[in-house]
Design a protein around this motif. Structure first.
Motif, PDB file in Angstrom:
ATOM      1  N   ARG A   1      65.637  18.177 -12.396  1.00 57.48           N
ATOM      2  CA  ARG A   1      64.251  18.568 -12.206  1.00 57.48           C
ATOM      3  C   ARG A   1      63.357  17.330 -12.149  1.00 57.48           C
ATOM      4  NH1 ARG A   1      64.309  22.214 -17.421  1.00 57.48           N
ATOM      5  NH2 ARG A   1      65.447  20.332 -18.023  1.00 57.48           N
ATOM      6  N   LEU A   2      62.459  17.317 -11.168  1.00 54.11           N
ATOM      7  CA  LEU A   2      61.606  16.170 -10.887  1.00 54.11           C
ATOM      8  C   LEU A   2      60.168  16.468 -11.311  1.00 54.11           C
ATOM      9  CD1 LEU A   2      62.905  15.501  -7.253  1.00 54.11           C
ATOM     10  CD2 LEU A   2      63.952  14.813  -9.417  1.00 54.11           C
ATOM     11  N   SER A   3      59.504  15.451 -11.863  1.00 57.55           N
ATOM     12  CA  SER A   3      58.129  15.621 -12.327  1.00 57.55           C
ATOM     13  C   SER A   3      57.315  14.374 -12.006  1.00 57.55           C
ATOM     14  CB  SER A   3      58.082  15.878 -13.849  1.00 57.55           C
ATOM     15  OG  SER A   3      58.894  16.969 -14.220  1.00 57.55           O
TER      16      SER A   3
ATOM     17  N   VAL B   1      55.663  19.665 -12.349  1.00 60.46           N
ATOM     18  CA  VAL B   1      56.588  19.487 -13.467  1.00 60.46           C
ATOM     19  C   VAL B   1      57.839  20.331 -13.216  1.00 60.46           C
ATOM     20  CG1 VAL B   1      56.954  19.789 -15.950  1.00 60.46           C
ATOM     21  CG2 VAL B   1      54.726  19.046 -15.101  1.00 60.46           C
ATOM     22  N   ASN B   2      58.999  19.691 -13.381  1.00 63.58           N
ATOM     23  CA  ASN B   2      60.288  20.392 -13.281  1.00 63.58           C
ATOM     24  C   ASN B   2      60.494  21.082 -11.923  1.00 63.58           C
ATOM     25  OD1 ASN B   2      60.931  19.540 -15.840  1.00 63.58           O
ATOM     26  ND2 ASN B   2      60.416  21.464 -16.842  1.00 63.58           N
ATOM     27  N   ILE B   3      60.296  20.298 -10.850  1.00 61.29           N
ATOM     28  CA  ILE B   3      60.617  20.781  -9.508  1.00 61.29           C
ATOM     29  C   ILE B   3      62.099  20.539  -9.272  1.00 61.29           C
ATOM     30  CG2 ILE B   3      60.079  20.653  -7.060  1.00 61.29           C
ATOM     31  CD1 ILE B   3      57.711  21.476  -8.844  1.00 61.29           C
ATOM     32  N   GLU B   4      62.866  21.578  -9.062  1.00 59.42           N
ATOM     33  CA  GLU B   4      64.321  21.451  -8.967  1.00 59.42           C
ATOM     34  C   GLU B   4      64.761  20.826  -7.647  1.00 59.42           C
ATOM     35  OE1 GLU B   4      67.447  24.848  -8.674  1.00 59.42           O
ATOM     36  OE2 GLU B   4      67.072  24.529 -10.817  1.00 59.42           O
TER      37      GLU B   4
ATOM     38  N   GLU C   1      64.426  14.898 -15.216  1.00 57.39           N
ATOM     39  CA  GLU C   1      64.880  15.449 -16.503  1.00 57.39           C
ATOM     40  C   GLU C   1      64.181  14.746 -17.670  1.00 57.39           C
ATOM     41  OE1 GLU C   1      66.893  18.105 -17.188  1.00 57.39           O
ATOM     42  OE2 GLU C   1      66.723  18.526 -15.050  1.00 57.39           O
ATOM     43  N   TYR C   2      62.885  14.496 -17.501  1.00 61.21           N
ATOM     44  CA  TYR C   2      62.008  13.914 -18.517  1.00 61.21           C
ATOM     45  C   TYR C   2      62.260  12.424 -18.770  1.00 61.21           C
ATOM     46  CZ  TYR C   2      61.252  18.861 -19.457  1.00 61.21           C
ATOM     47  OH  TYR C   2      60.985  20.200 -19.316  1.00 61.21           O
TER      48      TYR C   2
END
Length: 210
Positions: A50-52, A97-100, A36-37
């Motif tokens: 979410r993973l980045s 970016v933003n892999i749930e 989540e950033y």
């Protein structure tokens, strides 16, 4: 040692060094792991965060073709397949970016550790990234057991009121390994412990549902 023997040894050394260098430095590295950033965040209220990550390589024109994510309750369990709470398997995608997260639903205040590895367009598989983590906040409203801190019988003041300052002293009879303070406010707050500000954020709690 004659010239030919010296030449052969030097050539062999350079050849071996070249192979080692290729193996050691040729692989891409995964850095800037984010949930989540945020880096290793605590108090996450998103049930499927979410993973980045970012892929870094010393080679030119390297791009991600696939990735694999694994998640466990403990960093040491990431290498144990039976202990994982989620494994994405190999996913053919250049997305980073933003892999749930799609694993077991995490409960309030639970912590999860995660790693990722990638496959690139040169046919190389990266090492697993260093373990990162996120920690859930309090998700259910009825899980909050605390009460609002207010001043009782406060005299009415015209104009702006000064910020309230609340202080409480306590001591622990045992060594504290870790601790969490869950705070929100009607407005803004700053939290201090032993005279030092907790965290580096300003204008906390930001937007929140009281």
């Amino acid at each position: 040692m004659n010239f030919i023997q010296s030449f052969v040894k030097t050539t062999l050394f350079l050849f071996v060094f070249s192979i080692i260098s290729t193996v050691t430095f040729g692989k891409a590295q995964l850095v800037n792991m984010r949930v989540e950033y945020h880096e290793n965040p605590m108090g996450i209220d998103v049930t499927k965060p979410r993973l980045s990550w970012q892929l870094v390589s010393e080679e030119k024109n390297v791009s991600q073709l696939a990735y694999e994510i694994r998640v466990a309750y403990n960093a040491n369990d990431l290498k144990k397949k039976s202990k994982l709470i989620w494994s994405s398997g190999k996913i053919e995608s250049d997305k980073s970016v933003n892999i749930e997260y799609e694993g077991i639903d995490l409960k309030s205040m639970e912590k999860a550790y995660w790693q990722v590895r990638t496959w690139d367009n040169n046919g190389k598989t990266s090492d697993w990234s260093k373990p990162s983590f996120w920690e859930m906040g309090i998700l259910e409203a009825d899980a909050w057991k605390a009460s609002w801190i207010t001043i009782v019988g406060e005299p009415k003041v015209k104009g702006s009121k000064p910020a309230h300052y609340y202080r409480n002293e306590f001591s622990s009879s045992k060594t504290i390994k870790s601790a969490r303070v869950y705070v929100t406010s009607l407005g803004l707050y700053q939290l201090f412990l032993n005279g030092e500000k907790v965290g580096d954020q300003l204008f906390t709690p930001g937007w929140t549902s009281f």
